[in-house]
Design a protein around this motif. Structure first.
Motif, PDB file in Angstrom:
ATOM      1  N   ARG A  50      40.130  36.108  23.372  1.00  0.00           N
ATOM      2  CA  ARG A  50      41.418  36.767  23.211  1.00  0.00           C
ATOM      3  C   ARG A  50      41.449  37.416  21.835  1.00  0.00           C
ATOM      4  NH1 ARG A  50      42.701  31.567  25.162  1.00  0.00           N
ATOM      5  NH2 ARG A  50      43.912  31.509  27.080  1.00  0.00           N
ATOM      6  N   GLU A  51      42.276  38.414  21.694  1.00  0.00           N
ATOM      7  CA  GLU A  51      42.554  38.963  20.373  1.00  0.00           C
ATOM      8  C   GLU A  51      43.360  37.907  19.606  1.00  0.00           C
ATOM      9  OE1 GLU A  51      41.499  41.850  18.997  1.00  0.00           O
ATOM     10  OE2 GLU A  51      40.305  42.060  20.821  1.00  0.00           O
ATOM     11  N   PRO A  52      43.285  37.901  18.265  1.00  0.00           N
ATOM     12  CA  PRO A  52      44.032  36.897  17.496  1.00  0.00           C
ATOM     13  C   PRO A  52      45.521  36.840  17.848  1.00  0.00           C
ATOM     14  CG  PRO A  52      42.461  37.973  16.082  1.00  0.00           C
ATOM     15  CD  PRO A  52      42.433  38.719  17.397  1.00  0.00           C
ATOM     16  N   ASP A  53      46.161  38.010  18.002  1.00  0.00           N
ATOM     17  CA  ASP A  53      47.588  38.009  18.346  1.00  0.00           C
ATOM     18  C   ASP A  53      47.838  37.342  19.695  1.00  0.00           C
ATOM     19  OD1 ASP A  53      48.440  39.212  15.992  1.00  0.00           O
ATOM     20  OD2 ASP A  53      48.357  41.236  16.819  1.00  0.00           O
ATOM     21  N   GLU A  54      46.934  37.551  20.650  1.00  0.00           N
ATOM     22  CA  GLU A  54      47.062  36.921  21.969  1.00  0.00           C
ATOM     23  C   GLU A  54      46.894  35.404  21.856  1.00  0.00           C
ATOM     24  OE1 GLU A  54      45.150  39.310  25.428  1.00  0.00           O
ATOM     25  OE2 GLU A  54      43.953  39.706  23.623  1.00  0.00           O
ATOM     26  N   SER A  55      45.918  34.978  21.071  1.00  0.00           N
ATOM     27  CA  SER A  55      45.693  33.538  20.887  1.00  0.00           C
ATOM     28  C   SER A  55      46.911  32.875  20.268  1.00  0.00           C
ATOM     29  CB  SER A  55      44.469  33.289  19.987  1.00  0.00           C
ATOM     30  OG  SER A  55      43.290  33.720  20.619  1.00  0.00           O
ATOM     31  N   LEU A  56      47.465  33.514  19.249  1.00  0.00           N
ATOM     32  CA  LEU A  56      48.640  32.947  18.585  1.00  0.00           C
ATOM     33  C   LEU A  56      49.843  32.894  19.517  1.00  0.00           C
ATOM     34  CD1 LEU A  56      48.152  34.667  15.139  1.00  0.00           C
ATOM     35  CD2 LEU A  56      48.047  32.196  15.592  1.00  0.00           C
ATOM     36  N   ALA A  57      50.055  33.950  20.278  1.00  0.00           N
ATOM     37  CA  ALA A  57      51.199  33.988  21.199  1.00  0.00           C
ATOM     38  C   ALA A  57      51.048  32.932  22.290  1.00  0.00           C
ATOM     39  CB  ALA A  57      51.347  35.380  21.810  1.00  0.00           C
ATOM     40  N   GLU A  58      49.861  32.803  22.858  1.00  0.00           N
ATOM     41  CA  GLU A  58      49.640  31.813  23.920  1.00  0.00           C
ATOM     42  C   GLU A  58      49.736  30.394  23.365  1.00  0.00           C
ATOM     43  OE1 GLU A  58      48.778  30.278  27.814  1.00  0.00           O
ATOM     44  OE2 GLU A  58      49.838  31.995  26.972  1.00  0.00           O
ATOM     45  N   ALA A  59      49.145  30.156  22.202  1.00  0.00           N
ATOM     46  CA  ALA A  59      49.232  28.819  21.599  1.00  0.00           C
ATOM     47  C   ALA A  59      50.692  28.464  21.300  1.00  0.00           C
ATOM     48  CB  ALA A  59      48.382  28.746  20.335  1.00  0.00           C
ATOM     49  N   ARG A 105      53.376  29.611  22.825  1.00  0.00           N
ATOM     50  CA  ARG A 105      54.052  29.368  24.107  1.00  0.00           C
ATOM     51  C   ARG A 105      53.772  27.949  24.592  1.00  0.00           C
ATOM     52  NH1 ARG A 105      53.183  28.879  29.255  1.00  0.00           N
ATOM     53  NH2 ARG A 105      50.937  29.250  29.192  1.00  0.00           N
ATOM     54  N   LEU A 106      52.519  27.523  24.485  1.00  0.00           N
ATOM     55  CA  LEU A 106      52.150  26.176  24.932  1.00  0.00           C
ATOM     56  C   LEU A 106      52.766  25.101  24.040  1.00  0.00           C
ATOM     57  CD1 LEU A 106      48.480  27.064  25.804  1.00  0.00           C
ATOM     58  CD2 LEU A 106      50.221  26.312  27.452  1.00  0.00           C
ATOM     59  N   LEU A 107      52.782  25.327  22.736  1.00  0.00           N
ATOM     60  CA  LEU A 107      53.427  24.370  21.832  1.00  0.00           C
ATOM     61  C   LEU A 107      54.910  24.244  22.162  1.00  0.00           C
ATOM     62  CD1 LEU A 107      51.748  25.413  18.469  1.00  0.00           C
ATOM     63  CD2 LEU A 107      51.455  23.211  19.647  1.00  0.00           C
ATOM     64  N   ASP A 108      55.561  25.375  22.366  1.00  0.00           N
ATOM     65  CA  ASP A 108      56.991  25.372  22.686  1.00  0.00           C
ATOM     66  C   ASP A 108      57.278  24.731  24.040  1.00  0.00           C
ATOM     67  OD1 ASP A 108      57.444  26.637  20.270  1.00  0.00           O
ATOM     68  OD2 ASP A 108      57.712  28.633  21.158  1.00  0.00           O
ATOM     69  N   SER A 109      56.277  24.702  24.919  1.00  0.00           N
ATOM     70  CA  SER A 109      56.415  24.088  26.249  1.00  0.00           C
ATOM     71  C   SER A 109      56.030  22.615  26.248  1.00  0.00           C
ATOM     72  CB  SER A 109      55.532  24.834  27.263  1.00  0.00           C
ATOM     73  OG  SER A 109      55.955  26.161  27.392  1.00  0.00           O
ATOM     74  N   GLY A 110      55.748  22.055  25.058  1.00  0.00           N
ATOM     75  CA  GLY A 110      55.390  20.640  24.973  1.00  0.00           C
ATOM     76  C   GLY A 110      53.969  20.340  25.409  1.00  0.00           C
ATOM     77  N   MET A 111      53.077  21.321  25.272  1.00  0.00           N
ATOM     78  CA  MET A 111      51.692  21.136  25.704  1.00  0.00           C
ATOM     79  C   MET A 111      50.721  21.412  24.545  1.00  0.00           C
ATOM     80  SD  MET A 111      51.861  22.459  29.682  1.00  0.00           S
ATOM     81  CE  MET A 111      51.520  24.121  29.288  1.00  0.00           C
ATOM     82  N   PRO A 112      50.772  20.573  23.498  1.00  0.00           N
ATOM     83  CA  PRO A 112      49.908  20.824  22.341  1.00  0.00           C
ATOM     84  C   PRO A 112      48.423  20.694  22.653  1.00  0.00           C
ATOM     85  CG  PRO A 112      50.969  18.687  22.136  1.00  0.00           C
ATOM     86  CD  PRO A 112      51.601  19.377  23.314  1.00  0.00           C
ATOM     87  N   PHE A 113      48.051  19.850  23.620  1.00  0.00           N
ATOM     88  CA  PHE A 113      46.636  19.736  23.984  1.00  0.00           C
ATOM     89  C   PHE A 113      46.123  21.066  24.517  1.00  0.00           C
ATOM     90  CE2 PHE A 113      43.245  18.981  27.066  1.00  0.00           C
ATOM     91  CZ  PHE A 113      42.346  18.280  26.290  1.00  0.00           C
ATOM     92  N   HIS A 114      46.918  21.718  25.341  1.00  0.00           N
ATOM     93  CA  HIS A 114      46.535  23.004  25.907  1.00  0.00           C
ATOM     94  C   HIS A 114      46.523  24.089  24.825  1.00  0.00           C
ATOM     95  CE1 HIS A 114      47.641  20.523  29.308  1.00  0.00           C
ATOM     96  NE2 HIS A 114      46.851  21.295  30.034  1.00  0.00           N
ATOM     97  N   ALA A 115      47.458  24.008  23.876  1.00  0.00           N
ATOM     98  CA  ALA A 115      47.453  24.945  22.749  1.00  0.00           C
ATOM     99  C   ALA A 115      46.174  24.765  21.939  1.00  0.00           C
ATOM    100  CB  ALA A 115      48.683  24.713  21.867  1.00  0.00           C
ATOM    101  N   HIS A 116      45.757  23.530  21.788  1.00  0.00           N
ATOM    102  CA  HIS A 116      44.503  23.255  21.069  1.00  0.00           C
ATOM    103  C   HIS A 116      43.327  23.957  21.737  1.00  0.00           C
ATOM    104  CE1 HIS A 116      41.151  20.612  22.391  1.00  0.00           C
ATOM    105  NE2 HIS A 116      40.752  20.778  21.149  1.00  0.00           N
ATOM    106  N   GLU A 117      43.313  23.963  23.079  1.00  0.00           N
ATOM    107  CA  GLU A 117      42.203  24.613  23.786  1.00  0.00           C
ATOM    108  C   GLU A 117      42.169  26.117  23.503  1.00  0.00           C
ATOM    109  OE1 GLU A 117      42.973  23.201  27.789  1.00  0.00           O
ATOM    110  OE2 GLU A 117      41.367  21.727  27.578  1.00  0.00           O
ATOM    111  N   VAL A 118      43.330  26.742  23.430  1.00  0.00           N
ATOM    112  CA  VAL A 118      43.408  28.172  23.116  1.00  0.00           C
ATOM    113  C   VAL A 118      42.911  28.409  21.688  1.00  0.00           C
ATOM    114  CG1 VAL A 118      45.011  30.100  22.723  1.00  0.00           C
ATOM    115  CG2 VAL A 118      45.256  28.642  24.758  1.00  0.00           C
ATOM    116  N   LEU A 119      43.376  27.579  20.754  1.00  0.00           N
ATOM    117  CA  LEU A 119      42.974  27.736  19.357  1.00  0.00           C
ATOM    118  C   LEU A 119      41.496  27.397  19.162  1.00  0.00           C
ATOM    119  CD1 LEU A 119      46.206  26.226  17.820  1.00  0.00           C
ATOM    120  CD2 LEU A 119      45.509  28.639  17.741  1.00  0.00           C
ATOM    121  N   GLU A 120      40.985  26.466  19.947  1.00  0.00           N
ATOM    122  CA  GLU A 120      39.565  26.128  19.880  1.00  0.00           C
ATOM    123  C   GLU A 120      38.709  27.310  20.345  1.00  0.00           C
ATOM    124  OE1 GLU A 120      37.347  22.112  20.767  1.00  0.00           O
ATOM    125  OE2 GLU A 120      37.724  23.181  22.651  1.00  0.00           O
ATOM    126  N   ASP A 121      39.129  27.997  21.389  1.00  0.00           N
ATOM    127  CA  ASP A 121      38.408  29.202  21.819  1.00  0.00           C
ATOM    128  C   ASP A 121      38.386  30.243  20.696  1.00  0.00           C
ATOM    129  OD1 ASP A 121      37.724  28.279  24.336  1.00  0.00           O
ATOM    130  OD2 ASP A 121      39.384  29.295  25.355  1.00  0.00           O
TER     131      ASP A 121
END
Length: 155
Positions: free
Chosen positions: A41-50, A52-68
């Motif tokens: 993903r582009e950095p802006d896409e990664s930040l936006a998706e991470a 969204r996941l943090l705000d949805s209570g899914m920090p593990f999934h946000a971690h996967e986006v940031l890890e990519d």
């Protein structure tokens, strides 16, 4: 001994469904859709998706986006993305009730993003993330919050 779950290229992969905090559920249980692995993903896409996941209570999934983002980043930004992924894992540990793991990952993540404080790329709120991680780590040393507040990644 049962065969391990494997992906299409033969790597061991647990195909059990996961909850919003990444914990495995029994086979056949409804789970939360996992993030596609290795997605560029582009950095802006990664930040936006991470976010969204943090705000949805899914920090593990946000971690996967940031890890990519971390694994695909070039120097000098690799440590920034690694640190942000560590912060998301730290938040995951807080939500799971693992205070020691939370403290370790939050402190390590804050340390990894510290060099970016004076000139943060992509409008990342590095100073705010360090402050958030430090406060949450201090709380986790005493007790673990039932519902931790996710950080805002950007200013």
């Amino acid at each position: 001994m049962a065969d391990r779950d494997r992906d299409e290229v033969g790597r061991a992969r647990n195909s059990r469904p996961r909850d919003g905090l990444g914990r495995p559920l029994p086979y056949g249980a409804p789970g939360v859709e996992r993030q596609p692995e290795g997605m560029l993903r582009e950095p802006d896409e990664s930040l936006a998706e991470a976010q969204r996941l943090l705000d949805s209570g899914m920090p593990f999934h946000a971690h996967e986006v940031l890890e990519d983002a971390w694994k695909s980043a070039d120097e000098p930004e690799r440590a920034l993305w690694r640190g942000m992924a560590q912060l998301a894992v730290g938040l995951t540990h807080v939500a799971r009730g693992n205070g020691n793991g939370a403290v370790s990952l939050l402190e390590r993540g804050a340390e990894n993003i510290e060099p970016y404080r004076d000139d943060p790329p992509y409008e990342i709120d590095v100073a705010g993330l360090i402050r958030w991680a430090t406060e949450l780590a201090e709380e986790a040393k005493v007790k673990v919050r039932a519902e931790p507040v996710p950080p805002k990644l950007r200013r």
